[in-house]
Design a protein around this motif. Structure first.
Motif, PDB file in Angstrom:
ATOM      1  N   UNK A 219       0.824  -1.197   0.000  1.00 34.25           N
ATOM      2  CA  UNK A 219       0.000   0.000   0.000  1.00 34.25           C
ATOM      3  C   UNK A 219       0.859   1.248   0.000  1.00 34.25           C
ATOM      4  N   UNK A 220       0.646   2.196  -0.908  1.00 30.74           N
ATOM      5  CA  UNK A 220       1.462   3.398  -0.958  1.00 30.74           C
ATOM      6  C   UNK A 220       1.073   4.410   0.092  1.00 30.74           C
ATOM      7  N   UNK A 221       0.052   4.129   0.878  1.00 31.44           N
ATOM      8  CA  UNK A 221      -0.350   5.072   1.909  1.00 31.44           C
ATOM      9  C   UNK A 221       0.647   5.037   3.050  1.00 31.44           C
ATOM     10  N   UNK A 222       1.862   4.628   2.755  1.00 30.85           N
ATOM     11  CA  UNK A 222       2.959   4.498   3.705  1.00 30.85           C
ATOM     12  C   UNK A 222       2.972   3.162   4.380  1.00 30.85           C
TER      13      UNK A 222
ATOM     14  N   UNK B 226       1.152  18.682   6.549  1.00 34.42           N
ATOM     15  CA  UNK B 226       2.071  17.913   5.723  1.00 34.42           C
ATOM     16  C   UNK B 226       2.172  16.440   6.026  1.00 34.42           C
ATOM     17  N   UNK B 227       1.273  15.889   6.831  1.00 33.74           N
ATOM     18  CA  UNK B 227       1.414  14.497   7.257  1.00 33.74           C
ATOM     19  C   UNK B 227       1.313  13.521   6.093  1.00 33.74           C
ATOM     20  N   UNK B 228       0.409  13.775   5.160  1.00 29.66           N
ATOM     21  CA  UNK B 228       0.264  12.867   4.030  1.00 29.66           C
ATOM     22  C   UNK B 228       1.504  12.826   3.158  1.00 29.66           C
ATOM     23  N   UNK B 229       2.203  13.933   3.068  1.00 31.93           N
ATOM     24  CA  UNK B 229       3.434  13.977   2.285  1.00 31.93           C
ATOM     25  C   UNK B 229       4.557  13.223   2.990  1.00 31.93           C
ATOM     26  N   UNK B 230       4.652  13.349   4.308  1.00 29.40           N
ATOM     27  CA  UNK B 230       5.646  12.563   5.058  1.00 29.40           C
ATOM     28  C   UNK B 230       5.369  11.076   4.900  1.00 29.40           C
ATOM     29  N   UNK B 231       4.097  10.716   4.874  1.00 25.87           N
ATOM     30  CA  UNK B 231       3.695   9.321   4.726  1.00 25.87           C
ATOM     31  C   UNK B 231       4.064   8.771   3.354  1.00 25.87           C
ATOM     32  N   UNK B 232       4.146   9.650   2.360  1.00 23.05           N
ATOM     33  CA  UNK B 232       4.381   9.233   0.977  1.00 23.05           C
ATOM     34  C   UNK B 232       5.855   9.207   0.589  1.00 23.05           C
TER      35      UNK B 232
ATOM     36  N   UNK C 106       6.501   9.277  -3.521  1.00 19.23           N
ATOM     37  CA  UNK C 106       6.118   8.246  -4.476  1.00 19.23           C
ATOM     38  C   UNK C 106       5.140   8.780  -5.525  1.00 19.23           C
ATOM     39  N   UNK C 107       5.098   8.107  -6.664  1.00 18.93           N
ATOM     40  CA  UNK C 107       3.971   8.268  -7.584  1.00 18.93           C
ATOM     41  C   UNK C 107       2.831   7.403  -7.054  1.00 18.93           C
ATOM     42  N   UNK C 108       1.722   8.025  -6.696  1.00 16.74           N
ATOM     43  CA  UNK C 108       0.603   7.327  -6.078  1.00 16.74           C
ATOM     44  C   UNK C 108      -0.624   7.431  -6.966  1.00 16.74           C
ATOM     45  N   UNK C 109      -1.192   6.281  -7.276  1.00 17.43           N
ATOM     46  CA  UNK C 109      -2.344   6.252  -8.166  1.00 17.43           C
ATOM     47  C   UNK C 109      -3.555   6.922  -7.540  1.00 17.43           C
TER      48      UNK C 109
ATOM     49  N   UNK D 124       4.242   5.553  15.364  1.00 16.67           N
ATOM     50  CA  UNK D 124       3.117   5.173  14.516  1.00 16.67           C
ATOM     51  C   UNK D 124       3.583   5.107  13.064  1.00 16.67           C
ATOM     52  N   UNK D 125       3.161   4.080  12.316  1.00 17.70           N
ATOM     53  CA  UNK D 125       3.635   3.928  10.936  1.00 17.70           C
ATOM     54  C   UNK D 125       2.836   4.691   9.896  1.00 17.70           C
ATOM     55  N   UNK D 126       1.567   4.976  10.155  1.00 19.22           N
ATOM     56  CA  UNK D 126       0.719   5.630   9.157  1.00 19.22           C
ATOM     57  C   UNK D 126      -0.132   6.697   9.828  1.00 19.22           C
TER      58      UNK D 126
END
Length: 521
Positions: A9-12, A260-266, A414-417, A312-314
């Motif tokens: 899963x690319x969600x980190x 910016x959390x989603x970007x750190x996750x990616x 990442x490139x995320x679909x 926490x991982x995600x």
């Protein structure tokens, strides 16, 4: 040092599988589902990423795209307290609706059970705040209490006790043992659990009152300046359920900013691990270590990214854990309706909760997903004055002092679909997301996972210069002890000792420029 594969899963959802040539070799874990959501980088793209994330070769002008720290997701820097509450600039109209609904759930005030507002009941019975927003004030950072009458809504104490030799190991402890990690193991306090709650619903005493006292420490600086630091001492007063467990370790935590959390996750896990050097094999004095945690979301070990010790991982895991520990709200990831209550707190366990009937948990899958989406898409504001001569001079001092060795300026995601907002963005978070020894001054002496009592995750710096605008204060570090950015730097020790000493000894104009640079982030 070898790197790790990104999985599934690319969600980190990146499993931490890597070998350190100086210490141990980890068993390889296979992906649990097809890797369908990430578009792998081509060789040409990898070369391009290496070029754009390289250190600057000069400081006469701002770097290309430096004004947009979140890439296309960057938003205009507002001058009011809503500066951290904007959605990603590249979000679609349809997904902005999801963001707004998630914001409503993030701000929602939960009430105790039973209640006529059945969609909002389930609070506690023991809790630290009634909503996410009450801790993450305006999506910014919290603060320590301002005096004895100020309730510590955005700050609490984590608590644990040493693990006994005969304690059964958890899944993550078994994994860490298998890969040769010898970090001290701990357990939640047998009465007070994993964190201390300073509020209780009617009929349930709070667990404690947070007590803080400060001693002032003078630090001489170059050019005749003298800085003053406040050294805190923490206590748990008015214990509501008897004494703490033997060897109890307390660690203060202020709610961090949310942007910016989603970007750190990616960020690709392999890119993070490139900087990991737990045994300082290169001899530069910096020995970043990757945190490894158990993912309840994916049922496997993963790279820790979020929280003061990267526990926490995600973003979803972090959100669900906060619902459980801070508010006492159950979710599909942490389904216990009594939150952090322990078997020793029997009244709490048998109290009415918000599950039952058609509600399996107090916040359901859809609600947790909406809060997660909101948290992933809180946008990073644009830089201010990135081309100003004093700011550029401060940037040069930032690199010269060695600050960038841990506060890594740039990554490419990442490139995320299915996450266009975070997909293939050049971002400037100024963190390596690794654990570092910060010395005795900042030590909480409480291990967490692979982190020992002196280690903390490198905090992202983006948005730090807008803290006062958003949160109305300038308190920094994990417990808010620093009253300014300079004080925060002066608390750095351990791996950051050399950088701290460089800042102390640099001419005052250079030190002022360094602070100006940080304020521009």
């Amino acid at each position: 040092m070898t790197t790790i594969p990104d999985i599934a899963r690319p969600l980190a959802a990146f499993v931490l599988v890597f070998a350190s040539t100086a210490s141990f070799a980890a068993p390889r874990l296979e992906p649990t589902e097809p890797n369908l959501d990430i578009v792998p980088r081509t060789e040409a793209e990898a070369a391009r990423v290496a070029r754009v994330t390289a250190a600057p070769v000069g400081f006469d002008a701002a770097e290309p795209f430096e004004a947009r720290p979140a890439g296309a997701a960057t938003v205009r820097a507002r001058s009011d307290s809503n500066a951290f509450s904007q959605p990603s600039a590249n979000i679609s109209f349809e997904r902005e609706l999801e963001f707004k609904v998630g914001n409503g759930l993030f701000r929602k005030l939960w009430v105790s059970s039973p209640s006529s507002t059945q969609g909002s009941d389930g609070l506690g019975p023991l809790y630290n705040a009634r909503s996410c927003q009450r801790c993450h004030l305006k999506d910014g950072r919290g603060h320590p209490p301002n005096g004895p009458d100020d309730e510590a809504v955005s700050m609490f104490l984590r608590i644990s006790v040493p693990a006994a030799p005969n304690d059964a190991m958890s899944q993550i402890e078994t994994y860490l043992t298998d890969i040769g990690d010898d970090a001290p193991r701990t357990r939640p306090d047998p009465v007070y659990g994993g964190q201390m709650q300073d509020f209780g619903v009617a009929g349930h005493p709070a667990e404690y009152r947070l007590d803080i006292t400060y001693d002032e420490i003078k630090v001489p600086l170059s050019d005749g300046e003298v800085a003053s630091l406040r050294a805190p001492t923490y206590g748990a007063a008015n214990l509501g359920y008897g004494p703490l467990g033997d060897g109890a370790m307390l660690s203060p935590r202020v709610a961090p900013q949310m942007l910016g959390l989603g970007l750190l996750e990616a960020i690709p896990a392999a890119d993070i691990l490139t900087a990991a050097d737990p045994d300082d094999a290169d001899g530069d004095g910096i020995s970043g270590k990757a945190q490894i945690v158990w993912s309840d979301e994916f049922d496997q070990p993963m790279l820790g990214r979020f929280g003061w010790k990267a526990g926490a991982p995600t973003v979803k895991h972090q959100s669900a854990a906060a619902f459980a520990g801070d508010i006492g709200i159950s979710s599909p990831l942490f389904a216990a309706p009594a939150g952090d209550c322990t078997e020793a707190q029997s009244d709490c366990l048998v109290a009415p909760h918000g599950d039952g009937d058609e509600r399996i948990t107090e916040i359901d899958t859809e609600g947790l997903d909406l809060v997660t989406f909101y948290s992933r898409n809180l946008a990073v504001p644009a830089r201010r004055d990135e081309g100003d001569p004093q700011v550029l001079r401060g940037k040069e001092q930032f690199f010269a002092a060695g600050c960038a060795a841990c506060h890594t300026p740039k990554f490419v995601t990442h490139r995320l679909i299915d996450q266009p907002e975070q997909s293939f963005q050049l971002i400037w978070p100024h963190t390596d997301l690794l654990l570092h020894d910060m010395g005795d001054g900042l030590a909480d002496n409480r291990p967490e996972g692979r982190a020992n009592g002196r280690e903390w995750r490198t905090a992202p710096l983006w948005g730090i210069g807008m803290t006062e605008t958003v949160s109305g204060h300038t308190y920094f570090l994990h417990d808010g002890r620093a009253r300014s950015l300079l004080e925060a730097i002066l608390w750095h020790g351990g791996e950051a000792q050399a950088a701290r000493d460089t800042v102390i000894n640099m001419p005052k104009p250079d030190r002022d420029a360094l602070i100006r640079y940080l304020e521009s982030l």
